[in-house]
Design an enzyme around this catalytic site. Structure first.
Site, PDB file in Angstrom:
ATOM      1  N   ASP A  65     -81.362-120.026 -40.679  1.00  0.00           N
ATOM      2  CA  ASP A  65     -82.672-119.498 -41.039  1.00  0.00           C
ATOM      3  C   ASP A  65     -82.644-119.255 -42.545  1.00  0.00           C
ATOM      4  O   ASP A  65     -81.568-119.272 -43.160  1.00  0.00           O
ATOM      5  CB  ASP A  65     -82.921-118.203 -40.260  1.00  0.00           C
ATOM      6  CG  ASP A  65     -84.284-117.603 -40.544  1.00  0.00           C
ATOM      7  OD1 ASP A  65     -85.225-118.361 -40.863  1.00  0.00           O
ATOM      8  OD2 ASP A  65     -84.413-116.363 -40.459  1.00  0.00           O
ATOM      9  N   ASP A  67     -85.052-116.658 -44.574  1.00  0.00           N
ATOM     10  CA  ASP A  67     -85.271-115.252 -44.945  1.00  0.00           C
ATOM     11  C   ASP A  67     -84.278-114.343 -44.231  1.00  0.00           C
ATOM     12  O   ASP A  67     -84.122-114.401 -43.005  1.00  0.00           O
ATOM     13  CB  ASP A  67     -86.701-114.828 -44.603  1.00  0.00           C
ATOM     14  CG  ASP A  67     -87.719-115.585 -45.421  1.00  0.00           C
ATOM     15  OD1 ASP A  67     -87.652-115.508 -46.665  1.00  0.00           O
ATOM     16  OD2 ASP A  67     -88.564-116.282 -44.826  1.00  0.00           O
TER      17      ASP A  67
END
Length: 497
Positions: A65, A67
């Site tokens: 991922d 963020d």
């Protein structure tokens, strides 16, 4: 504290709690003496912790991922999000101007709390769905334990309807509820919850968070050089890398250029932006679309996922078909247990790694002398209570009641070391939290940051510690205090110094 020395009963004894209490001052064992050397060794906040055995030599593909995983953000971002969402409530949802007086309190809410919308109660629950008494709040005010039990029909068991995600939402929601209650304003609990959730969402949808970070990446992005080192090391060892994020390409591109450099895309075999997780993992209907160098959508059909190209949306099923990256040779890292990891582990057999930034602070607290001494004495008291509860004489019952009271006081002290309102994100007084239960269920590994990978070889095997089940070992305190499976006789304790 009842006797600064810690005694416990081993084999059945004729000594009652009352007579044992008289012996306590004669034995000069402080809590530190109860800790064998191997227990006293400090935990490493930069370590990786394993829920499941996993050898990195078997992992060929690493996914991330963006963020809070590749890009770790400073705590300074939380008040920005809080203030912007608060102002959106006032200016766009026409909430009372008085809400503006509330500022973000970083020490109020923690990750993994439970929110009962209909009762406007924010609380921490354990792995068995029981509320930890002393952790229920309505607005910013604590709710008495008796009222909590009464609200749930005479039980501490909480029906599981809603778990919080971003704890900044819980902080803002608590402030809004506090204002409405403090001013005697009538409100529908469901409306408040939805409006606060939507206001937090608007901060992201309107790109406000992206703007703050882009304006000052040095302030908001942490450990960028370490992220670069992790990615470069994996690529140098022939690992395939991919990125799946909900953030837009322009934002990811600027952040990755800051952390890695202008050629960051050459490190990744596949890059997917605006993926719309978690529906990306379950909805087969959304096709991939390619973006050109300017970030504009292309209309050609996607028959392969090319290195160096950027793709938007799509779905996991097409991703698996096009890449053939399946099963345990894939290890995916994310910060959200549900939207990032759950489906990948349960449905597709990927290996998963959870990024838990709070872990670093919690381990530092666990390593303090105050915590270790408090926990040791709690365990000693628990052992005393378990063994001595059969005595019925008045003096013994009085001593037992005093031990119960002292144990509870110690529990509250230990809880406050982590967070005054809610304690540790990983434990209630004794049981694992509901969050911990999910962490164990959905992640093979967990760590404070992605940079922890730099402390291990790329072929390292992680072995989870064998934690005794309740029927496999005597009371944990016995092993902690003696370092072995035996418990000394009470009579043998008098010579221990």
């Amino acid at each position: 504290m009842l006797g600064s020395s810690a005694l416990w009963a081993g084999k059945p004894t004729s000594l009652s709690p009352a007579s044992l209490l008289h012996l306590l001052p004669t034995v000069s064992i402080v809590s530190a003496d109860l800790l064998p050397p191997e227990v006293c060794s400090l935990l490493n906040p930069a370590a990786i912790y394993a829920n499941n055995e996993i050898s990195l030599s078997d992992v060929e593909v690493y996914g991330f991922d963006y963020d809070y995983t590749l890009a770790q953000y400073a705590d300074a971002l939380h008040p920005e999000i809080f203030n912007a969402a608060r102002d959106i409530l006032i200016e766009h949802y026409k909430y009372p101007e008085g809400i503006r007086k509330y500022d973000y309190n970083p020490s109020f809410a923690i990750r993994g709390l439970h929110y009962d919308i209909q009762k406007s109660l924010l609380m921490k629950i354990d792995a068995f769905h029981y509320v930890q008494l002393g952790t229920a709040y309505r607005g910013l005010q604590p709710v008495p334990d008796e009222e909590v039990v009464d609200l749930y029909g005479g039980t501490q068991h909480i029906p599981l309807y809603q778990m919080s995600g971003f704890y900044g939402k819980m902080a803002l929601l608590s402030c809004v509820v506090d204002h409405f209650l403090g001013h005697g304003l009538e409100f529908d609990q469901a409306h408040l919850y939805k409006d606060v959730t939507d206001a937090i969402r608007d901060v992201h949808v309107k790109g406000l968070m992206y703007q703050w970070i882009e304006r000052d990446m040095e302030k908001y992005i942490l450990r960028g050089e370490e992220t670069f080192a992790v990615l470069g090391r994996l690529a140098a060892h022939g690992k395939q890398l991919f990125l799946i994020t909900n953030s837009p390409f322009s934002f990811v591109d600027k952040g990755m250029r800051h952390m890695v450099g202008p050629d960051w895309r050459q490190l990744f075999d596949v890059v997917i932006v605006q993926a719309d997780k978690p529906s990306f993992f379950t909805d087969r209907r959304k096709p991939f679309r390619k973006l050109d160098e300017m970030g504009s959508l292309q209309w050609d059909r996607i028959t392969s996922l090319e290195k160096g190209k950027i793709y938007r949306q799509g779905n996991l099923f097409d991703f698996l078909r096009l890449t053939e990256w399946r099963g345990p040779r894939v290890l995916y890292f994310g910060d959200h247990l549900y939207s990032d990891l759950a489906d990948l582990m349960l449905r597709h057999g990927w290996r998963t790694g959870a990024i838990i930034p709070e872990l670093e602070r919690e381990i530092r607290i666990i390593n303090t002398e105050q915590y270790m001494h408090s926990l040791t004495w709690q365990q000693a008291l628990t052992g005393l209570l378990e063994r001595m509860q059969t005595y019925e004489d008045a003096e013994s019952r009085q001593v037992l009641a005093a031990w119960v009271k002292e144990r509870q006081e110690l529990r509250c002290v230990t809880k406050a070391l982590f967070n005054a309102q809610f304690g540790s994100i990983f434990r209630t007084f004794h049981n694992p939290t509901y969050f911990s239960r999910r962490l164990v269920r959905f992640s093979d590994l967990y760590m404070a940051s992605l940079s922890c990978l730099l402390n291990y070889r790329v072929d390292f095997t992680f072995y989870p510690r064998r934690t005794p089940l309740q029927h496999e070992a005597p009371l944990w305190m016995d092993q902690l205090c003696t370092g072995c499976m035996k418990t000394p006789f009470l009579g043998d304790m008098a010579h221990i110094r």
